[in-house]
Design a protein around this motif. Structure first.
Motif, short mmCIF file in Angstrom:
data_model
loop_
_atom_site.label_atom_id
_atom_site.label_comp_id
_atom_site.label_asym_id
_atom_site.label_seq_id
_atom_site.Cartn_x
_atom_site.Cartn_y
_atom_site.Cartn_z
N LEU A 6 55.32 48.22 41.48
CA LEU A 6 54.34 49.32 41.40
C LEU A 6 53.63 49.28 40.04
CD1 LEU A 6 56.17 52.32 43.10
CD2 LEU A 6 54.42 50.80 44.04
N ALA A 7 54.41 48.98 38.98
CA ALA A 7 53.82 48.91 37.65
C ALA A 7 52.78 47.80 37.61
CB ALA A 7 54.91 48.66 36.61
N ARG A 8 53.16 46.67 38.21
CA ARG A 8 52.23 45.55 38.21
C ARG A 8 50.97 45.92 38.99
NH1 ARG A 8 53.72 39.70 40.74
NH2 ARG A 8 51.69 39.25 41.68
N ASP A 9 51.21 46.59 40.12
CA ASP A 9 50.07 46.99 40.94
C ASP A 9 49.16 47.92 40.15
OD1 ASP A 9 48.63 47.11 43.48
OD2 ASP A 9 49.27 49.20 43.51
N GLY A 10 49.81 48.87 39.43
CA GLY A 10 49.04 49.84 38.64
C GLY A 10 48.23 49.12 37.57
N ARG A 11 48.92 48.18 36.89
CA ARG A 11 48.27 47.43 35.82
C ARG A 11 47.07 46.67 36.37
NH1 ARG A 11 53.03 45.60 34.18
NH2 ARG A 11 52.64 43.57 35.08
N GLU A 12 47.34 45.93 37.44
CA GLU A 12 46.28 45.10 38.01
C GLU A 12 45.12 45.97 38.49
OE1 GLU A 12 48.86 41.27 39.53
OE2 GLU A 12 48.08 42.72 40.98
N ARG A 13 45.49 47.13 39.05
CA ARG A 13 44.49 48.04 39.54
C ARG A 13 43.60 48.53 38.37
NH1 ARG A 13 44.44 49.56 44.63
NH2 ARG A 13 46.35 48.47 45.18
N GLU A 14 44.24 48.83 37.22
CA GLU A 14 43.53 49.29 36.03
C GLU A 14 42.57 48.22 35.53
OE1 GLU A 14 45.42 50.97 32.13
OE2 GLU A 14 46.56 51.66 33.89
N VAL A 15 43.10 46.99 35.47
CA VAL A 15 42.27 45.88 35.02
C VAL A 15 41.07 45.72 35.93
CG1 VAL A 15 42.21 43.36 34.77
CG2 VAL A 15 44.16 44.66 33.88
N ARG A 16 41.36 45.80 37.23
CA ARG A 16 40.27 45.62 38.20
C ARG A 16 39.25 46.75 38.06
NH1 ARG A 16 44.21 44.00 41.89
NH2 ARG A 16 44.23 46.06 42.83
N GLU A 17 39.81 47.96 37.86
CA GLU A 17 38.95 49.13 37.72
C GLU A 17 38.02 48.96 36.52
OE1 GLU A 17 37.80 52.00 39.76
OE2 GLU A 17 39.79 51.18 40.26
N ARG A 18 38.62 48.54 35.40
CA ARG A 18 37.88 48.35 34.16
C ARG A 18 36.83 47.27 34.34
NH1 ARG A 18 37.89 49.16 28.77
NH2 ARG A 18 37.76 47.22 27.60
N ALA A 19 37.25 46.19 34.99
CA ALA A 19 36.33 45.07 35.21
C ALA A 19 35.17 45.54 36.05
CB ALA A 19 37.07 43.94 35.91
N ARG A 20 35.49 46.40 37.04
CA ARG A 20 34.43 46.89 37.90
C ARG A 20 33.40 47.68 37.07
NH1 ARG A 20 37.08 49.94 42.20
NH2 ARG A 20 38.13 47.96 42.64
N GLY A 21 33.93 48.52 36.15
CA GLY A 21 33.05 49.31 35.29
C GLY A 21 32.20 48.42 34.41
N LEU A 22 32.85 47.40 33.87
CA LEU A 22 32.13 46.47 32.99
C LEU A 22 31.06 45.74 33.76
CD1 LEU A 22 35.10 45.07 30.91
CD2 LEU A 22 33.33 46.66 30.17
N ARG A 23 31.45 45.34 34.98
CA ARG A 23 30.48 44.60 35.80
C ARG A 23 29.25 45.48 36.05
NH1 ARG A 23 34.76 41.75 38.27
NH2 ARG A 23 35.07 43.31 39.87
#
Lengths: 465, 211
Positions: free
Chosen positions: B121-138
């Motif tokens: 779950l932690a990994r999922d949360g982390r990956e989700r955060e990274v993806r979220e951030r990347a989406r914002g950056l994109r």
């Protein structure tokens, strides 16, 4: 006066008729007897007639010669009588000689002779027959004593065989064990024939018994060795199934552990979730039974044992096999379809050994399809009742089939079509099936793949063990 | 957590085991959903739902590994914990290489299971955060013109304005103007900041940085 002469003539006619009948009826002895008796009676009657006439005419004085015809008759009859006595003695001697010859032959062949008089329930038996059954020379034998001398396990089958002989066929055949006082167990083979009276009621049965212990021991040794071989094959099969069995066992064990740990957590809640704990406990019991069942099936297969024939439902054997290979089939991505006939009569068989045969055929089939794409892998197992009193099981795969040249040799020991096979599986399978008085064969399907066919006779109540 | 509560998806063909594990998860306070086959799970794969997947390796029909493959192919990055009654090394290696979070053997202790679930779950949360951030950056990069993006790509290679101008066949001044514009749009102060932003967005990962 006339009356007397008429009666004499009638008497003569009667004697002549009787003598003639006797003459016609018999062999040399009867004919001679007819001659002697008829002749002497004729002489007696004629003599008596003449004598009466002579007395009447007063040629001779009255009683003197009365005894003369009688003497002749007495002499003739005395002769006949002594002849009969002598003949009886001779017959007795001949009988004794023939009996001695019979006993000599019987004892030379180690045969025990016996006869059972059913009306009086008395068994006559030669010394050898008594020795085989463990009886002394003089004690009186009847059917119950005979039956009680047998091994308890064989009493029923012998009784059945005797009843069958008395009530119909007239032939008795059985093999049984005798537990003697000297702690020796003998195997006896016995055959007998029933005599029936005019109303076809059984009156006597006589027959022979022979000690077949040595043969039985050899058979047992052969059976022991093949059981040993079969056991080795089973153990190696279980080795091949280890992954699937571990999976099957860890499934319930895993559930038990998780349930137990969940129960602990539920108990620590405030208030404790007792309803959950109750459900958990019931599930734990079920899973424990499931694990036990897996172990029982495995242990049964791994145990060393000889073939024991018992009424057996082949469908349930097949279901056990499915449970054992289920995991393996899933790993091999092979669909198994079972078409088990719902009304299958029982066969006489040994569960573990037949399971081994079917396991072997099923695993071979799974292996044969390894090179097919998963969607083409199809294993079909059918059970059905044949018209001729046999039950048939077929295991059909959709593999490459068997080279026709190899088909005939498939069941030979050390013959294999697998790159690292030992060539033992199918030869052991055949041996097991034949020990069940069944038949195993293989053929290629028209639509590809091969079919293995096992037929086993249906059990009948009166069949002998 | 900010978004929806994570769900533990459990796929196992063994009904009894499935019940037992979900009891454990319930006692542990997790939200879960159960499926008795991989096919059933794939019918309605959870889209963008935080959580993790507990899958039995050996199941009739689609196996655990095939489920993993299907998810990877469809771009679903739900972390997977494999459970098996009998684990062999080649299978576990294969599963881990494909990105499996963990590989557990039945029977599994609750500590092991909970640790694995927590980690997943932690990994999922982390990956989700990274993806979220990347989406914002994109999204930030999206406002750049194609020409400006071209300039960024060259700057990321470590080229000077002059080199970029030469490569794009224009003057150094024009490049300077582009650079000032795009840095204003992206709200970055320095080249170093631009590089970090570009990397996090994952947008310019394809061209090799060296040479």
């Amino acid at each position: 006066m006339w009356l007397a002469q008429l009666s004499v003539l009638l008497l003569l006619a009667f004697v002549a008729d009787a003598a003639l009948t006797l003459w016609r009826r018999g062999g040399a002895t009867e004919r001679r007897r007819a001659r002697v008796m008829g002749g002497s009676l004729t002489v007696f009657i004629l003599g008596a007639g003449c004598f009466v006439a002579l007395v009447n005419e007063q040629v001779i004085a009255v009683p003197y010669l009365v005894s003369l015809p009688f003497l002749i008759v007495l002499a003739a009859m005395g002769y006949e009588l002594s002849y009969d006595v002598l003949r009886a003695a001779e017959l007795a001697r001949e009988l004794r000689a023939s009996e001695q010859r019979m006993e000599l032959a019987a004892s030379a062949a180690q045969l025990g002779l016996w006869a059972w008089d059913m009306a009086r329930d008395e068994i006559w038996a030669t010394d050898k027959a008594r020795e085989l059954l463990g009886f002394t020379q003089s004690e009186r034998l009847d059917f119950n004593r005979f039956l009680n001398s047998l091994h308890p396990a064989d009493r029923d089958s012998v009784s059945r065989a005797v009843a069958k002989a008395i009530n119909g066929e007239g032939e008795f055949e059985s093999e049984y064990r005798v537990a003697r006082q000297d702690d020796q167990t003998l195997w006896i083979a016995a055959r007998g024939r029933v005599e029936f009276d005019a109303s076809s009621k059984a009156v006597r049965m006589h027959g022979v018994s022979i000690d077949v212990t040595a043969r039985k021991q050899t058979e047992a040794e052969v059976q022991r060795q093949s059981a040993e071989l079969a056991h080795v094959a089973r153990v190696s099969t279980m080795g091949e199934l280890a992954a699937s069995v571990a999976h099957e066992l860890n499934q319930p064990l895993g559930a038990i552990l998780s349930n137990a740990e969940a129960a602990e957590m539920f108990m620590n809640q405030n208030p404790p979730a007792l309803q959950d704990v109750r459900e958990i406990l019931s599930d734990i019991r079920k899973d424990d039974e499931r694990a036990g069942e897996v172990i029982r099936r495995m242990r049964a297969l791994l145990r060393k044992r000889e073939i024991e024939l018992q009424p057996l439902d082949l469908n349930s054997v097949m279901e056990d096999v499915f449970r054992l290979v289920g995991g393996d089939a899933a790993l091999r991505k092979t669909a198994i379809s079972a078409e088990l006939s719902p009304r299958l009569p029982a066969v006489r068989g040994d569960r573990v050994h037949l399971q081994q045969v079917l396991l072997n055929l099923t695993m071979n089939a799974l292996e044969a399809m390894a090179r097919q794409p998963p969607e083409k892998r199809r294993l079909t197992v059918r059970t059905s009742l044949n018209g001729n009193g046999t039950v048939e099981i077929t295991v059909t795969d959709s593999g490459d089939g068997i080279e026709p040249a190899k088909l005939a040799r498939l069941f030979e020991p050390f013959f294999t079509t697998k790159p690292n096979g030992m060539g033992m599986g199918l030869s052991i399978a055949r041996r097991i099936v034949e020990a069940h008085r069944g038949h195993i064969s293989a053929e290629n399907n028209a639509s590809g793949g091969a079919t293995f066919r096992v037929t086993l006779p249906v059990t009948t109540e009166e069949s002998k063990p | 957590m900010n978004a929806a509560k994570p769900i533990v998806f459990v796929v196992d063909d063994d009904a009894s085991f499935l019940t037992a594990v979900t009891r454990l998860l319930r006692a542990g306070g997790y939200t879960f959903e159960t499926f008795t086959s991989a096919t059933e799970f794939l019918k309605t794969p959870p889209a963008d739902q935080p959580g993790c997947l507990i899958v039995d390796l050996h199941m009739p029909g689609l196996s655990g590994l095939e489920l993993q493959e299907a998810l990877v192919k469809s771009g679903n990055s739900l972390p997977i914990i494999f459970l098996t009654g009998h684990g062999d090394i080649p299978t576990s290696v294969h599963a881990i290489r494909q990105g499996a979070e963990d590989f557990l053997t039945k029977p599994v202790r609750k500590e092991q299971l909970f640790t694995a679930v927590e980690r997943a779950l932690a990994r999922d949360g982390r990956e989700r955060e990274v993806r979220e951030r990347a989406r914002g950056l994109r999204a930030r990069f999206d406002v750049l013109t194609p020409r400006e993006r071209e300039v960024v790509r060259h700057l990321l290679r470590g080229q000077l304005n002059k080199q970029v101008a030469a490569d794009l066949g224009t003057s150094e001044r024009t490049i300077k103007a582009h650079r000032a514009n795009l840095m204003a749009k992206l709200q970055v102060q320095s080249l170093a900041e631009l590089v970090r932003l570009a990397q996090e967005s994952g947008l310019f990962a394809d061209p090799p940085l060296s040479s």
